[in-house]
Design an enzyme around this catalytic site. Structure first.
Site, short mmCIF file in Angstrom:
data_model
loop_
_atom_site.label_atom_id
_atom_site.label_comp_id
_atom_site.label_asym_id
_atom_site.label_seq_id
_atom_site.Cartn_x
_atom_site.Cartn_y
_atom_site.Cartn_z
CB SER A 167 -0.94 -0.04 1.20
OG SER A 167 -1.90 0.94 1.12
CE LYS A 203 -5.92 -1.96 -0.22
NZ LYS A 203 -6.60 -0.67 -0.30
CD GLN A 214 -9.93 0.44 0.31
OE1 GLN A 214 -8.81 0.63 0.76
NE2 GLN A 214 -10.12 -0.12 -0.87
#
Length: 483
Positions: free
Chosen positions: A310, A335, A339
């Site tokens: 991430s 990733k 969100q």
């Protein structure tokens, strides 16, 4: 709305601790002003509902009023929301009830109790992203991409990620047994982990002096609210004296606050290319730029492994594609989604995947990861797993525990003859040599005492800097540019 809730999770994963979950990246652009849903007085009838929701309301009313047992209406609503989110089949889009949401907020504090690992869902399986540096999880031998199959002997099948998280959490000093599957294993392995207090210290800096050259090494274990400030402080101290190179180590770093990684990138990436792009649902791509004019006057390299996820991948991708700094180590986790949290007015919260993030060149690394420019794997014994010795390992046995013991023995220089899991005569001789050196009963069998001594020496060997081949490769790379 509290500031902590103004968060976009580039890695929505879980710290197994009192707070339950960890992750969070501050909202990009103007999305932080998203309004909370407003409660409205109930309408007479359902004429104002969209057509597709008439059926939902009918089912709700029929169950609430006619089901043979007493029905909890709140649970009906929670179940309906869970069902809608689950239908997306996106492990990063999740619904949290009020209790879980509160635990998430608490987990953003400076420390928490737990085992010090983060989990997510990969292909429907609970998967460890990475254990934290020096955490109980790391000391117990848990590794990135271990799949959790049982908790305290009970299957995780059918459990939501929240339910699994609650079972793993517990009081400091208590023990939880995690059953895992790992690539190359033929059956699950039970790993006992003693819960402890896990401080959130994320930056570890040192200067290596090699042949008269000063090379800075800054390791970041996650991107918390304080990481950027600590990174800048550490780098400033290094730069007060001549610095001949910098290694940024994000191995095992599962991500964190976007504002933190952005602040670091704005120090290292120039204005010539975006350090990241955000792709909206419409397909529109929004680039984000630094205002820095000049590159650092020394070479930089980045260390990654399969636990780098991430926000770590945002950093690695930016430094690689925007400035041409090499990535050394192993392919990262992969990733690449963002969100958005949506508070629902009663303390509960919906985290919904709303964007993709892209590298400077527009690459989407989701489920692929970022490939290193210089691929370096650690010594083979780094990939052994903790020994599971319910009964002594002896001659003629053939299993995963024997294989791991052989890998450890071989890495320690005891020459077991093979590392395929078959307990041979050569392996027995290697075990005897270990027992002689450690002054324990010489049997040639790996009982619990021998296994404990072997594991302890194995872990000590892995912590020796000379055996960290990835770091040594990065140091050699920096030195080669300073000749």
């Amino acid at each position: 709305m509290k500031r902590k809730w103004v968060a976009v999770l580039v890695l929505f994963s879980f710290m197994i601790g009192a707070g339950g979950m960890y992750g969070g990246l501050l909202v990009l652009d103007g999305n932080e002003n998203i309004a909370e849903p407003q409660r409205q007085a109930p309408e007479q009838g359902n004429e104002n509902l969209p057509d597709e929701l008439h059926k939902v309301q009918t089912v709700y009313e029929v169950i609430a009023n006619q089901y043979v047992e007493k029905v909890n209406r709140t649970q009906l609503i929670e179940g309906a929301i869970d069902g809608m989110v689950s239908s997306l089949k996106d492990p990063y889009s999740v619904y949290m009830d009020a209790e879980t949401a509160k635990q998430f907020e608490e987990s953003l504090d400076s420390s928490f109790e737990g085992i010090g690992a983060e989990i997510t869902v990969v292909d429907g399986k609970l998967t460890i992203v990475a254990p934290f540096k020096d955490s109980p999880a790391e000391k117990a031998g848990l590794k990135p991409k271990d799949q959790i199959v049982t908790i305290d002997g009970k299957t995780v099948s059918g459990l939501t990620i929240y339910e699994a998280t609650k079972k793993i959490r517990g009081k400091k000093g208590s023990t939880v047994t995690i059953g895992i599957m790992r690539p190359g294993m033929t059956k699950s392995l039970n790993v006992k982990v003693k819960r402890d207090n896990i401080p959130i210290e994320t930056v570890f800096a040192k200067v290596k002096e090699k042949q008269g050259k000063r090379i800075g090494v800054i390791e970041m274990t996650s991107f918390s609210e304080e990481t950027a400030k600590d990174f800048k402080s550490a780098l400033k101290k290094m730069e007060k004296k001549e610095l001949n190179g910098l290694i940024i180590d994000v191995r095992g770093n599962p991500g964190g606050f976007l504002t933190s990684v952005e602040a670091i990138l704005k120090e290292l990436v120039t204005e010539n290319k975006p350090y990241m792009q955000i792709e909206e649902k419409s397909g529109r791509k929004v680039p984000y730029f630094s205002e820095t004019k000049k590159v650092k006057p020394y070479p930089i390299a980045v260390l990654t492994d399969e636990g780098s996820a991430s926000a770590s991948e945002i950093l690695a991708g930016a430094l690689k594609e925007a400035e041409g700094y090499p990535i050394i180590g192993e392919t990262s986790f992969g990733k690449g989604t963002v969100q958005q949290p949506v508070p629902l007015g009663d303390g509960s919260n919906l985290k919904l995947t709303t964007h993709k993030w892209l590298t400077p060149n527009g690459n989407w690394i989701h489920n692929k990861g970022i490939q290193p420019d210089i691929e370096v794997r650690q010594p083979h014994y780094f990939y052994a797993h903790p020994l599971q010795v319910n009964k002594p390992l002896t001659r003629e046995m053939n299993n995963d525990s024997v294989k791991s013991a052989q890998m450890m023995l071989d890495g320690l220089g005891y020459a077991p003859g093979r590392t395929d899991g078959y307990f041979s005569e050569e392996t027995e001789k290697a075990v005897r040599a270990l027992q002689v050196q450690e002054e324990i009963k010489v049997t040639g069998k790996i009982d619990k005492q021998t296994a404990n001594q072997l594991e302890q020496k194995w872990m000590e060997e892995m912590k020796k800097e000379k055996n960290d081949l990835q770091l040594q490769a990065a140091l050699s790379y920096i030195k080669s540019l300073n000749k």
